[in-house]
Enzyme design. Structure first.
Site, PDB file in Angstrom:
ATOM      1  N   SER A 127      13.245  55.209  35.714  1.00  0.00           N
ATOM      2  CA  SER A 127      13.135  54.439  36.960  1.00  0.00           C
ATOM      3  C   SER A 127      12.069  53.343  36.869  1.00  0.00           C
ATOM      4  O   SER A 127      12.062  52.425  37.687  1.00  0.00           O
ATOM      5  CB  SER A 127      12.820  55.369  38.131  1.00  0.00           C
ATOM      6  OG  SER A 127      11.585  56.027  37.927  1.00  0.00           O
ATOM      7  N   HIS A 128      11.156  53.424  35.903  1.00  0.00           N
ATOM      8  CA  HIS A 128      10.142  52.387  35.738  1.00  0.00           C
ATOM      9  C   HIS A 128      10.181  51.774  34.346  1.00  0.00           C
ATOM     10  O   HIS A 128       9.197  51.207  33.885  1.00  0.00           O
ATOM     11  CB  HIS A 128       8.755  52.933  36.077  1.00  0.00           C
ATOM     12  CG  HIS A 128       8.627  53.214  37.534  1.00  0.00           C
ATOM     13  ND1 HIS A 128       9.048  54.394  38.094  1.00  0.00           N
ATOM     14  CD2 HIS A 128       8.200  52.451  38.558  1.00  0.00           C
ATOM     15  CE1 HIS A 128       8.867  54.358  39.400  1.00  0.00           C
ATOM     16  NE2 HIS A 128       8.355  53.191  39.716  1.00  0.00           N
ATOM     17  N   GLU A 143      13.884  56.206  42.058  1.00  0.00           N
ATOM     18  CA  GLU A 143      14.815  57.331  41.821  1.00  0.00           C
ATOM     19  C   GLU A 143      15.976  57.271  42.815  1.00  0.00           C
ATOM     20  O   GLU A 143      17.118  57.575  42.464  1.00  0.00           O
ATOM     21  CB  GLU A 143      14.081  58.670  41.963  1.00  0.00           C
ATOM     22  CG  GLU A 143      12.945  58.889  40.989  1.00  0.00           C
ATOM     23  CD  GLU A 143      13.408  59.055  39.549  1.00  0.00           C
ATOM     24  OE1 GLU A 143      14.616  59.280  39.329  1.00  0.00           O
ATOM     25  OE2 GLU A 143      12.551  58.947  38.654  1.00  0.00           O
TER      26      GLU A 143
HETATM   27  P1  NDP Z   1       7.907  63.283  40.477  1.00  0.00           P
HETATM   28  O1  NDP Z   1       8.147  63.999  41.747  1.00  0.00           O
HETATM   29  O2  NDP Z   1       9.011  63.195  39.499  1.00  0.00           O
HETATM   30  O3  NDP Z   1       6.683  63.962  39.711  1.00  0.00           O
HETATM   31  C1  NDP Z   1       5.413  63.964  40.304  1.00  0.00           C
HETATM   32  C2  NDP Z   1       4.419  64.683  39.444  1.00  0.00           C
HETATM   33  O4  NDP Z   1       4.585  66.081  39.649  1.00  0.00           O
HETATM   34  C3  NDP Z   1       4.560  64.452  37.954  1.00  0.00           C
HETATM   35  O5  NDP Z   1       3.302  64.177  37.410  1.00  0.00           O
HETATM   36  C4  NDP Z   1       5.128  65.758  37.435  1.00  0.00           C
HETATM   37  O6  NDP Z   1       4.699  66.082  36.114  1.00  0.00           O
HETATM   38  C5  NDP Z   1       4.571  66.734  38.406  1.00  0.00           C
HETATM   39  N1  NDP Z   1       5.389  67.931  38.542  1.00  0.00           N
HETATM   40  C6  NDP Z   1       6.721  68.012  38.573  1.00  0.00           C
HETATM   41  N2  NDP Z   1       7.103  69.288  38.742  1.00  0.00           N
HETATM   42  C7  NDP Z   1       5.961  70.019  38.822  1.00  0.00           C
HETATM   43  C8  NDP Z   1       5.685  71.395  38.995  1.00  0.00           C
HETATM   44  N3  NDP Z   1       6.665  72.293  39.141  1.00  0.00           N
HETATM   45  N4  NDP Z   1       4.395  71.795  39.012  1.00  0.00           N
HETATM   46  C9  NDP Z   1       3.401  70.892  38.879  1.00  0.00           C
HETATM   47  N5  NDP Z   1       3.601  69.571  38.705  1.00  0.00           N
HETATM   48  C10 NDP Z   1       4.873  69.144  38.692  1.00  0.00           C
HETATM   49  O7  NDP Z   1       7.317  61.818  40.760  1.00  0.00           O
HETATM   50  P2  NDP Z   1       7.727  60.764  41.928  1.00  0.00           P
HETATM   51  O8  NDP Z   1       9.203  60.734  41.998  1.00  0.00           O
HETATM   52  O9  NDP Z   1       6.974  61.072  43.150  1.00  0.00           O
HETATM   53  O10 NDP Z   1       7.176  59.382  41.309  1.00  0.00           O
HETATM   54  C11 NDP Z   1       7.798  58.830  40.154  1.00  0.00           C
HETATM   55  C12 NDP Z   1       7.060  57.616  39.656  1.00  0.00           C
HETATM   56  O11 NDP Z   1       7.227  56.506  40.525  1.00  0.00           O
HETATM   57  C13 NDP Z   1       5.552  57.772  39.493  1.00  0.00           C
HETATM   58  O12 NDP Z   1       5.285  57.512  38.122  1.00  0.00           O
HETATM   59  C14 NDP Z   1       4.934  56.712  40.381  1.00  0.00           C
HETATM   60  O13 NDP Z   1       3.768  56.077  39.844  1.00  0.00           O
HETATM   61  C15 NDP Z   1       6.058  55.712  40.472  1.00  0.00           C
HETATM   62  N6  NDP Z   1       5.950  54.868  41.689  1.00  0.00           N
HETATM   63  C16 NDP Z   1       5.466  53.588  41.578  1.00  0.00           C
HETATM   64  C17 NDP Z   1       5.355  52.784  42.712  1.00  0.00           C
HETATM   65  C18 NDP Z   1       4.796  51.397  42.645  1.00  0.00           C
HETATM   66  O14 NDP Z   1       4.763  50.721  43.670  1.00  0.00           O
HETATM   67  N7  NDP Z   1       4.307  50.905  41.524  1.00  0.00           N
HETATM   68  C19 NDP Z   1       5.784  53.269  44.024  1.00  0.00           C
HETATM   69  C20 NDP Z   1       6.221  54.642  44.020  1.00  0.00           C
HETATM   70  C21 NDP Z   1       6.309  55.403  42.882  1.00  0.00           C
HETATM   71  P3  NDP Z   1       5.686  65.891  34.832  1.00  0.00           P
HETATM   72  O15 NDP Z   1       5.586  64.433  34.502  1.00  0.00           O
HETATM   73  O16 NDP Z   1       5.161  66.792  33.780  1.00  0.00           O
HETATM   74  O17 NDP Z   1       7.056  66.265  35.312  1.00  0.00           O
END
Ligand code: NDP
Length: 338
Positions: free
Chosen positions: A46-47, A187
């Site tokens: 997604s990024h 996403e």
């Molecule tokens: P996710 O919900 O996919 O994941 C969030 C975090 O939770 C990750 O670090 C993930 O680690 C962790 N995680 C997942 N499952 C578990 C678990 N069971 N226990 C503990 N930790 C867990 O992320 P989002 O969909 O919320 O965001 C996705 C991306 O979008 C991010 O990288 C964010 O920076 C980006 N974004 C950028 C924006 C911008 O304006 N520039 C705006 C909004 C979002 P792991 O990686 O190991 O799965």
């Protein structure tokens, strides 16, 4: 949907060629290519290349200066200010990183305010190197209104991601990186593109009604914060840290000032770095925190955030990175028509 397999180096070069054909200079194209190719390498489609249409559109419209030279200033012993001069965030982040690390080591804690940047990426690529340098790191940024505050009907907050990195000695750092929305907009866009439904509670349609239809959320609807009112307060805090402290636009102001070319609006970012050796437990913090993390990772079903990305990184080094043919073709098209 057909796909091809590319190496990280091939993706890096594809991004550089695409951006160079559309007005980016070498420094900006390389910094952006590092961010995008690392996203693909770590399984964060997604990024990754998926964002190229937005990057190219904002270069072509003139909103973003692909030749910007960020300037770095230490405005107080513990605060670094980076002016991106209307460029993309990755070069500004790279140029400011060392000053932030030095300020944190000098003072125990330091902040970096990035202004006049265009941020369109995940945050972990910028937090991970600071944690690898042995510091605790946090990053926050805003966007345009896409998230409805708890109890309200209209979006006011951006998807406002926050990222946290924790150093682990010889191990890769623990890094979590998450949007304040129930699901990152990128996403939801991918789900809409692929015709998939999203879980109930992800967002609302244009009438403010709950929906699982990703396209309706994108077309005039809005996202909900994660965790109800608790996610809403986190999103609000990020607005205040990023815009309230730096003077850059709040998400609603970014919307008003953006030309809506599909690329990221002008805005800011706020980062913190903390030296764990300067917080009162220099001799023991690593062993102490590793005991805690061993306890966590030993729990069946528990996950150390960042480990999924590291596993993807290792798998992609061996097997190549799957890239959708349509995404690759659009990059080729941008090169020809730049
Ligand atoms: P996710 O919900 O996919 O994941 C969030 C975090 O939770 C990750 O670090 C993930 O680690 C962790 N995680 C997942 N499952 C578990 C678990 N069971 N226990 C503990 N930790 C867990 O992320 P989002 O969909 O919320 O965001 C996705 C991306 O979008 C991010 O990288 C964010 O920076 C980006 N974004 C950028 C924006 C911008 O304006 N520039 C705006 C909004 C979002 P792991 O990686 O190991 O799965």
């Amino acid at each position: 949907m057909t796909q091809l397999f590319m190496t990280e180096a091939e993706i890096y070069q594809l991004v550089i060629d695409c951006l160079a054909a559309n007005g980016c200079n070498k420094d900006n194209a390389e910094a952006l290519a590092r961010t995008i190719s690392r996203a693909e390498r770590d399984g964060c489609a997604s990024h990754g290349l998926f964002r190229m249409p937005g990057y190219v559109a904002s270069l072509r419209s003139g909103k973003v200066d692909g030749c910007a030279t960020p300037t770095v200033e230490r405005i107080s012993p513990a605060v670094v200010r980076v002016d991106g001069h209307r460029g993309y965030a990755p070069l500004a982040l790279e140029r400011g990183r060392q000053a932030l690390i030095e300020a944190a080591r000098d003072n125990g804690i330091a902040a970096m305010a990035l202004v006049n940047i265009h941020h369109f990426a995940a945050l972990w690529p910028e937090v991970e190197p600071i944690a690898e340098a042995g510091l605790v790191a946090m990053a926050f940024t805003t966007y345009k209104p896409a998230v409805v505050p708890a109890g309200a009907k209209q979006p006011l907050f951006g998807t406002n991601p926050m990222c946290f990195g924790w150093p682990r000695g010889d191990r890769p750092p623990l890094v979590f990186d998450q949007a304040s929305a129930a699901m990152a907009r990128g996403e939801v866009m991918i789900a809409a593109r692929d015709g998939h439904a999203v879980p109930l509670g992800t967002g609302v349609d244009a009438q403010g009604e709950l929906t699982t239809d990703a396209q309706q959320i994108i077309d005039g609807g809005a996202l909900l914060p994660f965790g109800g009112h608790k996610g809403s307060t986190i999103a609000m805090m990020i607005e205040l840290l990023v815009a309230g402290l730096t003077g850059m636009d709040f998400s609603y102001q970014a919307q008003e000032n953006d030309n809506n070319d599909g690329g990221p609006p002008n805005g800011g970012e706020f980062m913190l770095a903390i030296d764990p050796n300067r917080c009162g437990d220099a001799d023991n913090w690593l062993e102490h925190s590793e005991e805690f993390l061993a306890r966590l990772s030993g729990m069946p079903g528990a996950h150390i955030p960042g480990d999924r990305r590291y596993a993807n990184r290792a798998a992609h080094a061996d097997g190549g990175i799957a890239v959708k043919q349509s995404v690759y073709d659009s990059c080729q098209q941008f090169m020809r028509t730049g």
